[in-house]
Design a protein around this motif. Structure first.
Motif, PDB file in Angstrom:
ATOM      1  N   PRO A  16      41.230  34.743  49.718  1.00 32.23           N
ATOM      2  CA  PRO A  16      41.455  36.156  49.996  1.00 32.23           C
ATOM      3  C   PRO A  16      41.479  36.988  48.723  1.00 32.23           C
ATOM      4  O   PRO A  16      41.668  36.459  47.632  1.00 32.23           O
ATOM      5  CB  PRO A  16      42.823  36.154  50.677  1.00 32.23           C
ATOM      6  CG  PRO A  16      43.490  34.919  50.197  1.00 32.23           C
ATOM      7  CD  PRO A  16      42.424  33.933  49.874  1.00 32.23           C
ATOM      8  N   GLY A  17      41.304  38.289  48.901  1.00 30.70           N
ATOM      9  CA  GLY A  17      41.390  39.195  47.762  1.00 30.70           C
ATOM     10  C   GLY A  17      40.100  39.270  46.974  1.00 30.70           C
ATOM     11  O   GLY A  17      39.075  38.710  47.360  1.00 30.70           O
ATOM     12  N   PHE A  18      40.166  39.997  45.869  1.00 26.55           N
ATOM     13  CA  PHE A  18      39.005  40.185  45.001  1.00 26.55           C
ATOM     14  C   PHE A  18      39.382  39.754  43.584  1.00 26.55           C
ATOM     15  O   PHE A  18      40.561  39.806  43.224  1.00 26.55           O
ATOM     16  CB  PHE A  18      38.574  41.652  45.008  1.00 26.55           C
ATOM     17  CG  PHE A  18      38.177  42.134  46.366  1.00 26.55           C
ATOM     18  CD1 PHE A  18      36.893  41.922  46.853  1.00 26.55           C
ATOM     19  CD2 PHE A  18      39.109  42.763  47.184  1.00 26.55           C
ATOM     20  CE1 PHE A  18      36.541  42.344  48.114  1.00 26.55           C
ATOM     21  CE2 PHE A  18      38.759  43.183  48.459  1.00 26.55           C
ATOM     22  CZ  PHE A  18      37.477  42.966  48.923  1.00 26.55           C
ATOM     23  N   PRO A  19      38.392  39.351  42.789  1.00 28.18           N
ATOM     24  CA  PRO A  19      38.702  38.896  41.428  1.00 28.18           C
ATOM     25  C   PRO A  19      39.450  39.978  40.650  1.00 28.18           C
ATOM     26  O   PRO A  19      39.118  41.161  40.760  1.00 28.18           O
ATOM     27  CB  PRO A  19      37.321  38.641  40.811  1.00 28.18           C
ATOM     28  CG  PRO A  19      36.378  38.544  41.950  1.00 28.18           C
ATOM     29  CD  PRO A  19      36.961  39.301  43.088  1.00 28.18           C
ATOM     30  N   GLY A  20      40.455  39.549  39.926  1.00 29.07           N
ATOM     31  CA  GLY A  20      41.175  40.488  39.061  1.00 29.07           C
ATOM     32  C   GLY A  20      42.236  41.315  39.757  1.00 29.07           C
ATOM     33  O   GLY A  20      42.865  42.167  39.131  1.00 29.07           O
ATOM     34  N   MET A  21      42.443  41.087  41.043  1.00 31.33           N
ATOM     35  CA  MET A  21      43.458  41.872  41.749  1.00 31.33           C
ATOM     36  C   MET A  21      44.859  41.482  41.288  1.00 31.33           C
ATOM     37  O   MET A  21      45.153  40.312  41.087  1.00 31.33           O
ATOM     38  CB  MET A  21      43.363  41.623  43.261  1.00 31.33           C
ATOM     39  CG  MET A  21      42.579  42.643  44.027  1.00 31.33           C
ATOM     40  SD  MET A  21      42.485  42.190  45.770  1.00 31.33           S
ATOM     41  CE  MET A  21      44.061  42.777  46.368  1.00 31.33           C
ATOM     42  N   LYS A  22      45.707  42.477  41.151  1.00 31.14           N
ATOM     43  CA  LYS A  22      47.091  42.263  40.738  1.00 31.14           C
ATOM     44  C   LYS A  22      47.697  43.649  40.598  1.00 31.14           C
ATOM     45  O   LYS A  22      47.004  44.588  40.250  1.00 31.14           O
ATOM     46  CB  LYS A  22      47.110  41.543  39.388  1.00 31.14           C
ATOM     47  CG  LYS A  22      48.482  41.139  38.857  1.00 31.14           C
ATOM     48  CD  LYS A  22      48.280  40.425  37.522  1.00 31.14           C
ATOM     49  CE  LYS A  22      49.500  39.830  36.878  1.00 31.14           C
ATOM     50  NZ  LYS A  22      50.796  40.332  37.139  1.00 31.14           N
ATOM     51  N   VAL A  23      48.981  43.764  40.895  1.00 33.33           N
ATOM     52  CA  VAL A  23      49.632  45.053  40.686  1.00 33.33           C
ATOM     53  C   VAL A  23      50.056  45.162  39.229  1.00 33.33           C
ATOM     54  O   VAL A  23      50.691  44.262  38.701  1.00 33.33           O
ATOM     55  CB  VAL A  23      50.886  45.194  41.579  1.00 33.33           C
ATOM     56  CG1 VAL A  23      51.626  46.485  41.253  1.00 33.33           C
ATOM     57  CG2 VAL A  23      50.500  45.182  43.042  1.00 33.33           C
ATOM     58  N   ARG A  27      48.012  50.475  36.925  1.00 28.94           N
ATOM     59  CA  ARG A  27      47.253  50.720  38.156  1.00 28.94           C
ATOM     60  C   ARG A  27      48.032  51.596  39.122  1.00 28.94           C
ATOM     61  O   ARG A  27      47.467  52.442  39.812  1.00 28.94           O
ATOM     62  CB  ARG A  27      46.915  49.386  38.815  1.00 28.94           C
ATOM     63  CG  ARG A  27      45.787  48.684  38.086  1.00 28.94           C
ATOM     64  CD  ARG A  27      45.560  47.300  38.625  1.00 28.94           C
ATOM     65  NE  ARG A  27      44.350  46.735  38.015  1.00 28.94           N
ATOM     66  CZ  ARG A  27      43.968  45.477  38.160  1.00 28.94           C
ATOM     67  NH1 ARG A  27      44.697  44.642  38.890  1.00 28.94           N
ATOM     68  NH2 ARG A  27      42.866  45.048  37.591  1.00 28.94           N
ATOM     69  N   ALA A 119      52.129  48.229  49.671  1.00 28.77           N
ATOM     70  CA  ALA A 119      51.141  47.890  48.645  1.00 28.77           C
ATOM     71  C   ALA A 119      51.820  47.451  47.346  1.00 28.77           C
ATOM     72  O   ALA A 119      51.287  46.635  46.605  1.00 28.77           O
ATOM     73  CB  ALA A 119      50.220  49.077  48.382  1.00 28.77           C
TER      74      ALA A 119
ATOM     75  N   THR B 100      46.376  50.592  43.453  1.00 26.28           N
ATOM     76  CA  THR B 100      47.630  49.930  43.065  1.00 26.28           C
ATOM     77  C   THR B 100      47.415  48.453  42.768  1.00 26.28           C
ATOM     78  O   THR B 100      48.056  47.889  41.888  1.00 26.28           O
ATOM     79  CB  THR B 100      48.692  50.024  44.174  1.00 26.28           C
ATOM     80  OG1 THR B 100      48.145  49.457  45.366  1.00 26.28           O
ATOM     81  CG2 THR B 100      49.097  51.453  44.437  1.00 26.28           C
ATOM     82  N   ASN B 101      46.541  47.813  43.548  1.00 22.09           N
ATOM     83  CA  ASN B 101      46.355  46.365  43.427  1.00 22.09           C
ATOM     84  C   ASN B 101      45.058  45.995  42.711  1.00 22.09           C
ATOM     85  O   ASN B 101      44.715  44.837  42.626  1.00 22.09           O
ATOM     86  CB  ASN B 101      46.345  45.717  44.817  1.00 22.09           C
ATOM     87  CG  ASN B 101      47.731  45.488  45.382  1.00 22.09           C
ATOM     88  OD1 ASN B 101      48.145  44.366  45.640  1.00 22.09           O
ATOM     89  ND2 ASN B 101      48.473  46.570  45.579  1.00 22.09           N
ATOM     90  N   GLY B 144      42.647  44.959  51.067  1.00 18.64           N
ATOM     91  CA  GLY B 144      42.784  43.938  50.022  1.00 18.64           C
ATOM     92  C   GLY B 144      42.231  42.582  50.402  1.00 18.64           C
ATOM     93  O   GLY B 144      42.476  41.613  49.713  1.00 18.64           O
ATOM     94  N   ASP B 145      41.485  42.504  51.531  1.00 14.07           N
ATOM     95  CA  ASP B 145      40.950  41.233  52.010  1.00 14.07           C
ATOM     96  C   ASP B 145      42.085  40.203  52.138  1.00 14.07           C
ATOM     97  O   ASP B 145      42.037  39.131  51.533  1.00 14.07           O
ATOM     98  CB  ASP B 145      39.867  40.726  51.035  1.00 14.07           C
ATOM     99  CG  ASP B 145      39.139  39.509  51.592  1.00 14.07           C
ATOM    100  OD1 ASP B 145      38.986  39.412  52.819  1.00 14.07           O
ATOM    101  OD2 ASP B 145      38.746  38.645  50.787  1.00 14.07           O
TER     102      ASP B 145
END
Ligand SMILES: Nc1ncnc2c1ncn2[C@@H]1O[C@H](COP(=O)(O)OP(=O)(O)OP(=O)(O)O)[C@@H](O)[C@H]1O
Ligand SMILES: [Mg+2]
Lengths: 278, 321
Positions: A16-23, A27, A119, B100-101, B144-145
């Motif tokens: 799940p998610g996309f590369p580099g995602m993080k709070v 951001r 979020a 944010t993410n 966010g998938d």
């Protein structure tokens, strides 16, 4: 009917998610800037504060100049060219305070806060980001409009040779101070919005704090109003951006007192945001 | 995966959720059912870390969501109450959440297309219809998938095409191995979409079963028997847990005995049967029966179809708690 559903409990691997995602705090700041600039009400309220700071400053300066011939000696003695030109701030502070309240209470009123906090479930980065964006944008706009009010006011006053230059004593302190004062008032507004979670309640407390409590206090016995009065946010503010002849606090002390008020309000807002159900 | 353990949530002296324990597994769509005020939305808010449990705990993908490093990849949430600033455009709303993410900007346009809001993406969200608002909420949940998707009444307000779309979307997400947890009051739709059910009433767990099993549990499953010797058969079938009604001669409606048992019994006693048919209860029937005594807010009508609730049925639901 459920026979068409495969009981696929064996987990198919998804990433799940996309590369580099993080709070990150940066951001969240970026996100809050997007929120800030994408609301018409925010921009209008900010514009109103600019118009009040510059417009009223110019109006007061223009009227002072045109009535100078008939002005009494006593009034002439207390006249201060810098203060006259930035006096619009005593009115635009309400617009900035309302803007502060709205930025947070608006999220509660619409339910947006739940999306924001889902979020960013750590929550506090959202508050810090809002404060930072507000300080940056409103600080820049307020200081710029205080300078604009100053120069416009001085040019109007100079028709009677009353104008002073920005290098004259205390001019920079008062002009920059007026902008700083607006930002601090706005931050208190944000804290009130976060504490009360309601637009009407936030705005009324803002009005009470700035416009009701000070005159009410002055009705109390002098010993009272003299000891408490100077520490009120608006009076502490005037100690560092205004021109009051009977100052109780030095400019630095006034700034520190208002910063203490602001810090206390923000701390209370942060605690409520972190500890209580959204 | 969502693990709810011993969750209790009180608001003042109102207990919204009481000692609730269940798991929502990945790879299937799990439905969350319960009458109004049963505590579904409350449970979902606690899952999202918005409300603090009074006691008990919730784990999302085996972690505490409130400390998630990449929250939007862990959990996508659609809340019952619209969580959108009414004056902001749909695009900016999604963009602000994505930022944010660190969700790529291209994903914002992607979800807008996915939910079919392209034409109105630059318009104020406050002007959206109920269904458009739901689509925007679903778009933000998918942004966010996420590994786990929690949707509170997602099909509320959607048109038939939208409902079909959501059904296929959710099944597809589950088939990818994600955890999908949705609440709804539309039973027929739940029967088509969900594989497993968590049923709550007055904040407590009533059932945690697969949909088929849940429907089978309903004692409203009726066997309709046609026989010229109906009277004789009736005598043989009667027993403590059996209810038999008869609306016309030669036809019996039997509750509490399986089709097989009735067929065998008739054969043993040489009773001729002209018809033997199981009329399975719908999910709605099963739900109404299971939650009957958990319903807090009753509508009162003079023509209530379910007033013939036999005491035994209520007992079944009671035992389950
Ligand atoms: N913030 C709150 N303060 C006080 N009571 C609350 C709060 N949130 C929920 N409740 C109460 O908790 C109970 C459960 O509410 P909840 O919204 O979780 O039910 P629900 O199952 O989602 O119902 P519905 O099907 O109507 O959406 C209700 O009695 C509700 O009044
Ligand atoms: Mg609900």
């Amino acid at each position: 009917m459920t026979s068409t559903l495969s009981p696929a409990r064996s987990e198919v691997k998804v990433a799940p998610g996309f590369p580099g995602m993080k709070v990150t705090q940066a951001r969240v700041i970026n996100s809050e800037f997007t929120k800030f600039r994408s609301l018409r009400s925010t921009n209008i309220t900010l514009l109103v504060s600019v118009v009040l700071t510059i417009g009223l400053g110019a109006l007061i300066s223009g009227l002072t100049a045109s009535h100078w011939a008939t002005t009494s000696a006593a009034d002439r003695a207390t006249f201060n060219a810098v203060f006259t030109s930035v006096r619009g701030v005593t009115f635009s502070q309400l617009a900035v305070g309302v803007l502060g309240v709205l930025l947070i209470s608006g999220e509660y009123a619409t339910g947006m806060i739940r999306a924001s906090l889902t979020a960013v479930p750590k929550r506090l980065p959202v508050l810090w980001a809002k404060l930072l964006v507000f300080t940056g944008v409103v600080g820049a706009v307020s200081i710029a409009s205080a300078f604009a009010a100053f120069f416009l006011g001085q040019s109007l006053l100079s028709s009677k040779h009353l104008g002073v230059s920005i290098s004259s004593p205390d001019a920079l302190r008062m002009v920059v101070g007026a902008g700083v004062y607006l930002v601090l008032v706005g931050i208190i507004g944000m804290a009130l919005g976060a504490l009360l979670r309601n637009t009407a309640a936030g705005i009324s407390s803002m009005v009470a704090l700035l416009f009701v409590i000070p005159p009410v206090l002055s009705l109390l016995p002098k010993s009272w109003s003299d000891t408490v009065g100077p520490y009120l946010p608006s009076n502490a503010g005037e100690a560092f951006w205004g021109h009051t002849t009977d100052k109780h606090l030095s400019a630095l002390a006034g700034l520190l007192v208002l910063c203490a008020w602001t810090a206390a309000a923000v701390a209370a807002a942060a605690i409520r945001l972190k500890k209580q159900d959204a | 995966m969502i693990e709810v353990s011993g969750l209790t949530k009180r608001y003042g002296d109102k207990t919204a959720v009481n000692d609730l324990t269940f798991k929502v597994l990945p790879g299937i769509v799990t439905g969350f059912l319960g009458p109004n005020g049963a505590g579904k939305s409350t449970t979902m808010r606690v899952i999202a870390g918005l409300d603090e449990p009074t006691s008990g705990s919730v784990l999302v993908n085996a972690g505490d969501y409130r400390h998630a490093q990449v929250p939007m990849a862990e959990l996508g949430m659609l809340l019952e109450a619209k969580a959108v600033h009414t004056s902001r455009s749909a695009y900016n709303h999604l963009l602000a959440l994505a930022q944010t993410n660190g969700v790529p900007r291209s994903r914002v346009s992607e979800v807008i297309d996915l939910v079919g809001l392209r034409e109105v993406a630059r318009k104020r969200a406050g002007g959206f219809s109920l269904g458009m608002g739901q689509r925007l909420g679903i778009a933000s949940a998918l942004l966010g998938d996420p590994q786990t998707i929690v949707l509170d009444e997602p099909i509320n307000g959607l048109d038939p095409e939208g409902i079909l779309w959501v059904r296929n979307l959710l099944k597809g997400l589950a088939a990818e191995g994600r955890t999908v947890f949705i609440s709804s009051h539309l039973m027929s739709e739940m029967a088509l979409t969900a594989h497993h059910l968590i049923v709550v009433g007055r904040g407590e767990l009533i059932a945690d079963v697969d949909v088929e099993e849940f429907v089978a549990m309903a004692s409203t499953n009726v066997v309709v028997v046609r026989s010229p010797q109906a009277g004789e058969l009736r005598g043989l079938l009667l027993g403590p847990d059996v209810t038999i009604t008869s609306k016309e001669a030669e036809v019996l409606e039997v509750r509490g005995v399986s089709v097989e048992a009735i067929g065998d019994l008739a054969f043993d006693h040489q009773i001729r049967l002209h018809g033997l048919e199981l009329q399975q209860a719908s999910l709605e029937d099963a739900f109404m029966e299971m939650t009957r005594d958990s319903v807090e807010f009753h509508a009162h009508t003079t023509n209530d179809n379910h007033t013939e609730a036999p005491a035994r049925l209520a007992q079944t639901a009671g035992d389950r708690r």
